[in-house]
Motif scaffolding. Sequence first.
Motif, mmCIF file in Angstrom:
data_model
loop_
_atom_site.group_PDB
_atom_site.id
_atom_site.type_symbol
_atom_site.label_atom_id
_atom_site.label_comp_id
_atom_site.label_asym_id
_atom_site.label_seq_id
_atom_site.Cartn_x
_atom_site.Cartn_y
_atom_site.Cartn_z
ATOM 1 N N ARG A 217 0.809 -1.220 0.000
ATOM 2 C CA ARG A 217 0.000 0.000 0.000
ATOM 3 C C ARG A 217 0.844 1.272 0.000
ATOM 4 N NH1 ARG A 217 -3.127 -3.798 0.515
ATOM 5 N NH2 ARG A 217 -5.404 -3.682 0.524
ATOM 6 N N LEU A 218 2.127 1.126 0.241
ATOM 7 C CA LEU A 218 3.034 2.265 0.139
ATOM 8 C C LEU A 218 3.756 2.299 -1.210
ATOM 9 C CD1 LEU A 218 4.560 2.244 3.739
ATOM 10 C CD2 LEU A 218 2.893 3.858 2.802
ATOM 11 N N GLY A 219 3.388 1.348 -2.111
ATOM 12 C CA GLY A 219 3.928 1.368 -3.469
ATOM 13 C C GLY A 219 4.990 0.340 -3.779
ATOM 14 N N VAL A 220 5.348 -0.499 -2.817
ATOM 15 C CA VAL A 220 6.371 -1.519 -3.039
ATOM 16 C C VAL A 220 5.817 -2.631 -3.933
ATOM 17 C CG1 VAL A 220 7.767 -3.304 -1.902
ATOM 18 C CG2 VAL A 220 7.528 -1.027 -0.860
ATOM 19 N N ASP A 221 6.599 -3.079 -4.884
ATOM 20 C CA ASP A 221 6.221 -4.220 -5.735
ATOM 21 C C ASP A 221 6.698 -5.519 -5.088
ATOM 22 O OD1 ASP A 221 5.103 -2.537 -7.561
ATOM 23 O OD2 ASP A 221 6.582 -2.882 -9.145
#
Length: 419
Positions: A198-202
């Motif tokens: 949810r913080l953008g990490v793949d």
Amino acid sequence: MKGRYSALAIARHALTGNRHWPEAWRSPEPRAAYDVVIVGGGGHGLATAYYLAKQHGITNVAVLEAGWIGGGNTGRNTTIVRSDYYYPESAAFFDHSVSLYEGLSRELNFNIMFSQRGQLVVAHSRHELDFQRRLVNAMALNGVDMRMLSREECYARCPILNTRTDARYPILGGMWQGRAGTVRHDAVVWGYARAADRLGVDIIQQCAVTGIRRDPASGAVTGVETTRGLIGAGRVGVAVAGHSSVLADMAGFRLPLRSYALQAFVSEPLKPVLHTIASSNLLGVYVSQSDKGGLVIGGNADAYASYAQRGNLPTMEAALASLIELIPSFSRVRLLRQWAGIVDYAYDSSPVLGKSPVPGLFLNSGWGGGGFKAIPASGETFAHTVATGDPHPLIRAFSLDRFRDLALVDEAAAAGIAH
């Protein structure tokens, strides 16, 4: 946080038959390059990615996992969290980790099921009691909440212990840490994965690393070769537990680590009979009871180096014989299943954290059998190290350079533990 779990969300989804819950995390295709690539999708790797995004604002991050999230050591341990270490460096690190665990459910918006039931470590001789008093005094100086218990106090904490005074290994007393406990291991992985996503990490599963790319001129890391293609990276963090030496070999250097299988066992479900963690260093066994009722049992690592997760029968027999000596009433309980994780031990039984000899490549390794309890503090301090290039103050003592400088943190000799 989008998709935040709450009582209101449960009620809202119940009205639609729970058919519209979003996925806990995405399954994206890997990009051509990232600012940071973390190799290893266990607790340490995911926690590192989460703290990189949350505390350092680095969100162009990929976590690469050869199998599935939590399929390695994080899902193959005995779930115990404690901080009973002798050296100030170890005590500060692991006590910080316990503190982070205490607030982790709220931090991640995910119930990690932390049960602070305490840990009792019994002593079987006057010599062992003297050793424990030395440990408890040192830990008190380090700010760790440990205290000695008399024989009677041990039985009050755990009435089902072997009470025979003519036992082969009679119980004479013990030491107690009230803040110790157990945590649902899968919940830790899922919580960190969901929060990092949810913080953008793949988070990229089924993506095994097969090589490390380096710049021919500077020798610095430029990316990783994987089963899903080449992925460029400005920095690479390695958090692959027992396979740390394999990744180091890909990068062209050796680590002072040895990998062993560490087995664990679960019994058939029982009614609640064990309300704390009971352990004996002399017997080499520890046990707790899960919320499902099964006894979760651990012992010593296998006696030979291996990457096989199956373990062996002699080690199983030794652990179970020790369990019956510690708690005789368990002799008729049936074993339900067994598994093993691959753990990497350094020569001083302390982790190897920080920079590697290769510019841009960072190491999170050498946890032995104690990696699970370290996950939050490891993720936070390793993220700081990767983001800034400088080791976090809590992990400076655990750098690879300590072997060159002979500045070992030998917990096996000091605290009598191997992890």
